[in-house]
Each structure stands twice: as structure tokens, then as C-alpha cells.
Scaffold this active site. Structure first.
Site, PDB file in Angstrom:
ATOM      1  N   CYS A 261       0.812  -1.235   0.000  1.00  0.00           N
ATOM      2  CA  CYS A 261       0.000   0.000   0.000  1.00  0.00           C
ATOM      3  C   CYS A 261       0.837   1.272   0.000  1.00  0.00           C
ATOM      4  O   CYS A 261       0.469   2.260  -0.652  1.00  0.00           O
ATOM      5  CB  CYS A 261      -0.966   0.003   1.178  1.00  0.00           C
ATOM      6  SG  CYS A 261      -0.279  -0.626   2.710  1.00  0.00           S
TER       7      CYS A 261
ATOM      8  N   HIS B  34      -2.415   6.327   4.078  1.00  0.00           N
ATOM      9  CA  HIS B  34      -0.962   6.493   4.206  1.00  0.00           C
ATOM     10  C   HIS B  34      -0.568   7.840   3.582  1.00  0.00           C
ATOM     11  O   HIS B  34      -0.954   8.157   2.449  1.00  0.00           O
ATOM     12  CB  HIS B  34      -0.225   5.374   3.464  1.00  0.00           C
ATOM     13  CG  HIS B  34      -0.293   4.037   4.153  1.00  0.00           C
ATOM     14  ND1 HIS B  34      -0.868   3.836   5.378  1.00  0.00           N
ATOM     15  CD2 HIS B  34       0.184   2.822   3.760  1.00  0.00           C
ATOM     16  CE1 HIS B  34      -0.756   2.554   5.715  1.00  0.00           C
ATOM     17  NE2 HIS B  34      -0.123   1.919   4.752  1.00  0.00           N
TER      18      HIS B  34
HETATM   19  C1  11C Z   1       1.658  -1.561   6.514  1.00  0.00           C
HETATM   20  N1  11C Z   1       2.031  -1.576   4.117  1.00  0.00           N
HETATM   21  O1  11C Z   1       1.067  -0.483   6.423  1.00  0.00           O
HETATM   22  C2  11C Z   1       1.875  -2.419   5.276  1.00  0.00           C
HETATM   23  C3  11C Z   1       0.737  -3.391   5.159  1.00  0.00           C
HETATM   24  O2  11C Z   1       3.023  -5.888   1.908  1.00  0.00           O
HETATM   25  O3  11C Z   1       0.913  -5.727   1.573  1.00  0.00           O
HETATM   26  C4  11C Z   1       0.678  -4.138   3.842  1.00  0.00           C
HETATM   27  C5  11C Z   1       1.729  -5.194   3.725  1.00  0.00           C
HETATM   28  C6  11C Z   1       1.890  -5.635   2.312  1.00  0.00           C
HETATM   29  O4  11C Z   1       2.098  -2.020   7.553  1.00  0.00           O
END
Ligand code: 11C
Length: 344
Positions: A150, A242
Site C-alpha cells: 500500500c 498512508h
Molecule cells: C503496513 N504496508 O502499512 C503495510 C501493510 O506488503 O501488503 C501491507 C503489507 C503488504 O504495515
């Protein structure tokens, strides 16, 4: 004609988002739910005990959850979405691929495998042709496409727009929502007023996946993009969304206005879940604050703003909904691309 779809790992945070996004989908019809052995055999609303998103539609609530054994999934399922934990997906996904299923997966295993397309439809749809390579080399009758992490999805569309100015180096700092950490992250919202200055494993994913997404493809293999990418990833106490600060070094001269225009004009795709405009650029630094920028384009649009010149290029901020554009929505969009391109 409706495409019958199923979900591997339907009860988790991303699984629940899949259910939300598949409700009233114009071509996908949800016909199978699977989860771990502890959930198999239960009604979905009993198996998905903790909720992070929207209410479960009545027809889905009453569906029985199956196991992640291919023998437990109907043969007439055309497409499976996967949000299994990566260690489970590494074992389970190949079993479905060998059994001939097409899988659009959000799980992080195999994203950098040379024969697996890591795809965002607006960025690198042509990489889907790697499916021919994986079928030749692995002997799968099915097909596997992955979407990136993400935090990678939040940034890469903006980098793709900048690439025309000679993208040489990217430094990015993230402020990531707790839903990215799944159930443990969401329950940690009980401890507010906290920020965690590191997310293990996240930085490497951003640094490698972004170069694969932006890499060139000659029909047989992807050459990673030559830009150096350095990421520093952090957790903040917000539920979804994010936020990232990007510093991009460019070979060519590009003013903030040029960069804003390139982002605004970056082309979208004609798929049911795609936003009309991929990147929304905020140009008024003193704009009234909408309640939730992450909800733009039903959670599928990237927001960017604060574009300013630096000595070597530009800096800006970008934001996206991590469990929609960054996870379930990304897999659904790849599923729509697979259907449009005739892979299912
Ligand atoms: C987080 N991006 O926010 C990560 C979650 O590789 O799909 C997603 C983990 C992934 O901690």
C-alpha cells in the site's frame, strides 16, 4: 456475463474491504469465501468477528466460509482474490494456480519473483504478459498477478508522472495508518497519542517494488527502473490512509507547475473501479480541509500537494487510502484488467 469470484482470506481487514468493493460490482459476482481452518464451516458474520469497515451485506453474512483447500472451492470460480497472510499465501496460492485458478493477490510473497506481474493497471498493464512466462516455467494452468504494498501504490503513480523529467533518485518518508498492520494495528488505536518510528520490512518493499513497477518489460523479463529509491517508514495513529513525503531528483529542469500538470494529466484507465483522474493535485496551500482526502474517488484516487522546487528536483506530499487503493481495490482493479485483457 458475470465473472464468478472468490476470496482467499475473507475474514481479515483486507478481506472485509474486498466484500465491500464487490458489493454491486458491475461484472464480478461473489460466490466463494475462504479463511483459516478455525473459520471454515462457519457463517461469514460469525467467522469475521472483529469489524474494521462497513456492515456486512445480508447475503454475504449468511454465506458459509470454506477452507483454503482448492477442493473446497467450486470449479466454476473464474477469479480468486487473495489477502492471505504472506506465509500462508506462499503455500496456498501455488495449489490454486496448479489447479487452474486465476489469482489476483494482495499478499506480499512473490511480488518480486521475475515471472510474476506486479501490476497497477494505470502504470504497467503490459507486465501482465509475464503470465505466459510463469505458465511456461512453472507449468501452472492458472495465472498469478500481484499488486504492490500500500505505501508503494501511494507513491508510484506520482513517480510515473515524473519519469518524463528523468527520475534519478527518490527519498521518501511515510506516515502510515494502523489498518496497514491488520487486526493488531486497529486494536492498537485504543492507545492513541502514539507514533511508531519504524515499520519492519516496509522500507525494502517500497525500494524494490517501485523499481519493478516502473521498470521496462521486453516481453520476457522486467528490467528494474534505474532510479535509486530510499524509504523511511513510520506508523501514526490514524485508522486508514498512508501519507508520504517524497523528494525526487530529476535529470531535467521541471518547475512545480510542470510537475503538477504532469501529475494531473497522468492518464487513467477504463476499468469499472478506476477513478476518472488517477492523481488529484492540491495547488492551494491554504485550501479548506475536506474531512477525508483518502475517500477521494471512492478511495481509489491518489492525492498530491505541496509541490515545491528543490536544488535537484522537487518535493511534495502524497496520500492514498491504504486498504482500498493500496490493497483490496488494487487487487479488484487487477482482476478487472485480467478480465478486460481476456486472461479470464
Ligand atoms: C503496513 N504496508 O502499512 C503495510 C501493510 O506488503 O501488503 C501491507 C503489507 C503488504 O504495515
Amino acid at each position: 456475463m458475470a465473472v464468478r469470484v472468490g476470496i482467499l482470506g475473507a475474514t481479515g481487514a483486507v478481506g472485509q474491504r474486498f466484500i465491500q468493493l464487490l458489493e454491486d460490482h458491475p461484472t464480478f459476482e461473489l460466490a466463494a469465501l475462504t479463511a483459516s481452518e478455525s473459520s471454515a464451516g462457519k457463517r461469514y458474520d460469525e467467522a469475521a468477528k472483529w469489524r474494521v469497515n462497513t456492515p456486512i451485506p445480508d447475503d454475504v453474512a449468511a454465506m458459509e466460509v470454506g477452507s483454503t483447500d482448492p477442493a473446497d472451492v467450486p470449479d466454476d470460480i473464474d477469479l480468486l482474490f487473495s489477502s492471505l497472510p504472506s506465509s500462508v499465501a506462499a503455500e496456498v496460492e501455488p495449489e490454486f494456480l496448479e489447479a487452474g485458478y486465476v489469482v489476483s493477490s494482495n499478499s506480499s510473497n512473490d511480488r518480486m519473483a521475475p515471472d510474476v506481474p506486479l501490476t497497477i493497471p494505470e502504470i504497467n498493464p503490459g507486465h501482465l504478459d509475464l503470465i505466459e512466462v510463469q505458465r511456461d516455467e512453472r507449468g501452472w494452468d492458472g495465472a498469478l498477478v500481484k499488486n504492490p504494498n500500500c505505501s508503494t501504490i501511494t507513491m508510484v503513480p506520482t513517480l510515473a508522472a515524473l519519469d518524463q523529467f528523468g527520475l534519478e533518485r527518490v527519498d521518501v518518508t511515510t506516515l502510515q495508518a494502523v489498518s496497514g498492520a491488520g487486526y493488531d494495528g486497529v486494536t492498537s488505536m485504543e492507545i492513541i497519542d502514539n507514533a511508531i518510528p519504524h515499520i519492519g520490512g516496509e522500507e525494502e518493499k517500497m525500494e524494490t517494488e517501485s523499481r519493478k513497477l516502473l521498470g521496462s518489460f521486453d516481453g520476457a523479463e522486467v528490467a528494474l527502473h534505474g532510479a535509486e529509491v530510499n524509504a523511511s517508514c513510520n506508523r501514526i495513529p490514524t485508522l486508514d490512509g498512508h501519507l508520504e513525503s517524497v523528494f525526487a531528483d530529476l535529470a531535467d529542469d521541471a518547475s512545480p507547475e510542470d510537475v503538477a500538470a504532469a501529475m494531473r494529466e497522468y492518464p487513467g484507465v477504463d476499468l469499472p473501479s478506476a477513478p476518472e483522474q488517477l492523481i488529484h493535485v492540491f495547488e492551494d496551500n491554504f485550501r479548506p480541509q475536506p474531512r477525508l482526502d483518502r475517500e477521494r474517488g471512492d478511495g481509489m484516487q491518489i492525492s498530491a500537494g505541496g509541490i515545491q522546487a528543490t536544488e535537484r528536483g522537487v518535493k511534495y506530499n502524497c496520500l492514498a487510502h491504504n486498504t482500498i487503493r493500496g490493497a483490496a481495490g488494487a487487487s479488484v482493479l487487477n482482476g478487472e484488467l485480467l478480465a478486460q485483457e481476456g486472461w479470464i
